[in-house]
Write a protein that holds these residues in place. Structure first.
Motif, PDB file in Angstrom:
ATOM      1  N   ASN A 191      16.220  -1.483   2.554  1.00 53.23           N
ATOM      2  CA  ASN A 191      17.149  -0.645   1.954  1.00 53.23           C
ATOM      3  C   ASN A 191      16.963  -0.530   0.819  1.00 53.23           C
ATOM      4  OD1 ASN A 191      18.168  -0.824   4.496  1.00 53.23           O
ATOM      5  ND2 ASN A 191      19.625  -2.612   4.405  1.00 53.23           N
ATOM      6  N   ILE A 192      16.389  -1.438   0.153  1.00 54.81           N
ATOM      7  CA  ILE A 192      16.576  -0.974  -1.718  1.00 54.81           C
ATOM      8  C   ILE A 192      15.486   0.286  -1.579  1.00 54.81           C
ATOM      9  CG2 ILE A 192      15.845  -1.816  -3.626  1.00 54.81           C
ATOM     10  CD1 ILE A 192      17.002  -5.213  -2.590  1.00 54.81           C
ATOM     11  N   ILE A 193      13.817  -0.289  -0.759  1.00 59.38           N
ATOM     12  CA  ILE A 193      12.917   0.705  -1.632  1.00 59.38           C
ATOM     13  C   ILE A 193      13.574   2.333  -0.874  1.00 59.38           C
ATOM     14  CG2 ILE A 193      10.774   1.419  -0.179  1.00 59.38           C
ATOM     15  CD1 ILE A 193       9.960  -1.896  -0.445  1.00 59.38           C
ATOM     16  N   TYR A 221      10.352   2.102 -10.799  1.00 54.49           N
ATOM     17  CA  TYR A 221      11.451   0.507  -9.688  1.00 54.49           C
ATOM     18  C   TYR A 221      11.037   0.669  -8.473  1.00 54.49           C
ATOM     19  CZ  TYR A 221      15.422  -0.885 -12.688  1.00 54.49           C
ATOM     20  OH  TYR A 221      15.985  -1.497 -13.716  1.00 54.49           O
ATOM     21  N   LEU A 222      10.488   1.988  -8.068  1.00 57.26           N
ATOM     22  CA  LEU A 222       9.905   2.024  -6.358  1.00 57.26           C
ATOM     23  C   LEU A 222       8.099   0.407  -6.388  1.00 57.26           C
ATOM     24  CD1 LEU A 222       9.528   2.772  -3.287  1.00 57.26           C
ATOM     25  CD2 LEU A 222       8.514   4.939  -4.001  1.00 57.26           C
ATOM     26  N   ALA A 223       7.946   1.030  -7.751  1.00 54.41           N
ATOM     27  CA  ALA A 223       6.350  -0.006  -7.347  1.00 54.41           C
ATOM     28  C   ALA A 223       6.682  -1.758  -7.003  1.00 54.41           C
ATOM     29  CB  ALA A 223       5.683   0.559  -8.931  1.00 54.41           C
ATOM     30  N   LEU A 227       6.795  -4.388  -4.387  1.00 52.32           N
ATOM     31  CA  LEU A 227       5.483  -5.616  -5.332  1.00 52.32           C
ATOM     32  C   LEU A 227       6.414  -6.974  -4.406  1.00 52.32           C
ATOM     33  CD1 LEU A 227       4.824  -4.572  -8.225  1.00 52.32           C
ATOM     34  CD2 LEU A 227       2.898  -5.378  -6.338  1.00 52.32           C
ATOM     35  N   TYR A 228       7.280  -7.035  -5.106  1.00 52.66           N
ATOM     36  CA  TYR A 228       8.411  -7.812  -4.668  1.00 52.66           C
ATOM     37  C   TYR A 228       8.538  -7.995  -2.800  1.00 52.66           C
ATOM     38  CZ  TYR A 228      10.668  -9.131  -9.040  1.00 52.66           C
ATOM     39  OH  TYR A 228      11.038 -10.088 -10.030  1.00 52.66           O
ATOM     40  N   SER A 229       8.266  -7.315  -2.465  1.00 53.30           N
ATOM     41  CA  SER A 229       8.732  -7.066  -0.931  1.00 53.30           C
ATOM     42  C   SER A 229       7.278  -7.044  -0.250  1.00 53.30           C
ATOM     43  CB  SER A 229       9.135  -5.458  -0.349  1.00 53.30           C
ATOM     44  OG  SER A 229       8.259  -4.591  -0.422  1.00 53.30           O
ATOM     45  N   ALA A 230       6.504  -8.052  -0.612  1.00 57.14           N
ATOM     46  CA  ALA A 230       4.843  -7.902  -0.216  1.00 57.14           C
ATOM     47  C   ALA A 230       5.473  -8.996   0.430  1.00 57.14           C
ATOM     48  CB  ALA A 230       3.929  -6.684  -1.038  1.00 57.14           C
ATOM     49  N   TYR A 231       5.484  -9.832  -0.832  1.00 56.13           N
ATOM     50  CA  TYR A 231       6.041 -11.229  -0.616  1.00 56.13           C
ATOM     51  C   TYR A 231       6.299 -12.205   0.085  1.00 56.13           C
ATOM     52  CZ  TYR A 231       2.270 -11.745  -4.774  1.00 56.13           C
ATOM     53  OH  TYR A 231       1.546 -11.273  -5.091  1.00 56.13           O
ATOM     54  N   GLU A 232       6.355 -11.922   1.186  1.00 50.61           N
ATOM     55  CA  GLU A 232       7.582 -12.663   2.170  1.00 50.61           C
ATOM     56  C   GLU A 232       7.443 -13.987   2.242  1.00 50.61           C
ATOM     57  OE1 GLU A 232       5.162 -11.003   6.148  1.00 50.61           O
ATOM     58  OE2 GLU A 232       5.335  -8.662   5.278  1.00 50.61           O
ATOM     59  N   ASN A 241       3.204 -14.380   3.776  1.00 48.13           N
ATOM     60  CA  ASN A 241       2.259 -13.965   3.244  1.00 48.13           C
ATOM     61  C   ASN A 241       2.556 -12.938   2.447  1.00 48.13           C
ATOM     62  OD1 ASN A 241       0.884 -12.855   4.996  1.00 48.13           O
ATOM     63  ND2 ASN A 241       2.268 -10.957   6.211  1.00 48.13           N
ATOM     64  N   ILE A 242       1.693 -12.224   2.200  1.00 46.27           N
ATOM     65  CA  ILE A 242       0.968 -11.144   1.210  1.00 46.27           C
ATOM     66  C   ILE A 242       1.042  -9.695   2.132  1.00 46.27           C
ATOM     67  CG2 ILE A 242       0.571 -10.152  -0.834  1.00 46.27           C
ATOM     68  CD1 ILE A 242      -0.093 -12.845  -1.753  1.00 46.27           C
ATOM     69  N   ASN A 243       2.044  -9.202   1.814  1.00 50.49           N
ATOM     70  CA  ASN A 243       1.974  -8.278   2.746  1.00 50.49           C
ATOM     71  C   ASN A 243       1.327  -6.626   2.099  1.00 50.49           C
ATOM     72  OD1 ASN A 243       1.620  -5.565   4.464  1.00 50.49           O
ATOM     73  ND2 ASN A 243       4.005  -6.029   5.824  1.00 50.49           N
TER      74      ASN A 243
END
Length: 243
Positions: A191-193, A221-223, A227-232, A241-243
């Motif tokens: 949602n944030i992305i 901000y998008l980047a 990055l934050y969301s990649a660290y599940e 997991n790191i997506n």
């Protein structure tokens, strides 16, 4: 003679009271009827109101300061002062001892950021309802407000993880009824992305007015959000997991 004087006084008092009712029955000039804020000029005022929520970065009065909510919590700063009791709520953030969900400045931050989100949503609600013929800046201002909303959600997300997500289609009085577990952790990041991606795609690289969100800010901000969301994480906040 006394009766005449008494009657005169009574009628004078009644006259003054009736006059006061009429005199005081005025609509306060600082209040605006929501229905009157739908034109282009009025929407610009609501956009400015949303931007103003970014202000006041003083650590104690401005709840958007990154110092207590970032530096102290991460361990790269000391609270200082005249001991643990001096601004004790910040000492709790620094040491994380006796941390509870009703700590004043956690609640204040949550409250303040959702007021800021409500301002952005209020402006967005009016923007999406007007045509581009009436409001030439419609797309740009929509992107600015989505950028601001994304910013405040990002700040809340890294502090609290699970959030009640509200957009411009939710009524203000319904905010309190929206659960913070409607979306999963990854869906909340999405949602944030989405807000930052829309801003990155629709904002100019530079704005004529200093201080307005631009495309470069949105891309940064998008980047960061990606990055934050990649660290599940799991429910224990452990990276799985790191997506």
């Amino acid at each position: 003679m006394k009766t005449y004087k008494y009657l005169t006084i009574i009628f004078s008092i009644l006259f003054v009271l009736n006059s006061c009712d009429a005199f005081l029955d005025k609509t306060p000039k600082e209040l605006a009827d929501s229905d009157d804020l739908s034109g282009a000029e009025e929407i610009e005022k609501m956009v400015i109101a949303a931007y103003s929520a970014l202000g006041n970065y003083n650590y104690q009065d401005g709840l958007h300061s990154p110092w207590p909510y970032g530096d102290l919590r991460s361990g790269d700063a000391y609270k200082g002062g005249a001991g643990a009791g001096d601004a004790g709520y910040f000492n709790t953030m620094e040491t994380f001892v006796y941390m509870t969900e009703d700590l004043d400045y956690l609640d204040y931050r949550w409250y303040s950021d959702f007021i800021s989100i409500a301002r952005a949503n209020d402006a967005l609600r009016r923007i999406v309802a007007i045509s581009e013929e009436e409001y030439k800046l419609k797309t740009t201002r929509e992107a600015e407000m989505r950028f601001l909303r994304g910013h405040f959600y990002f700040e809340l997300k890294i502090l609290f993880k699970q959030l009640p997500f509200v957009d411009e289609y939710e009524e203000l009085e319904d905010y309190i009824n929206i659960s913070n577990d409607v979306y999963s952790d990854q869906e909340q990041w999405d949602n944030i992305i989405q807000d930052f991606r829309y801003a990155a795609e629709n904002l100019p690289a530079r704005q004529d007015e200093v201080g307005r969100a631009n495309g470069n800010m949105a891309k940064a901000y998008l980047a960061k959000a990606l990055l934050y969301s990649a660290y599940e994480q799991n429910e224990k906040h452990e990276v799985i997991n790191i997506n």
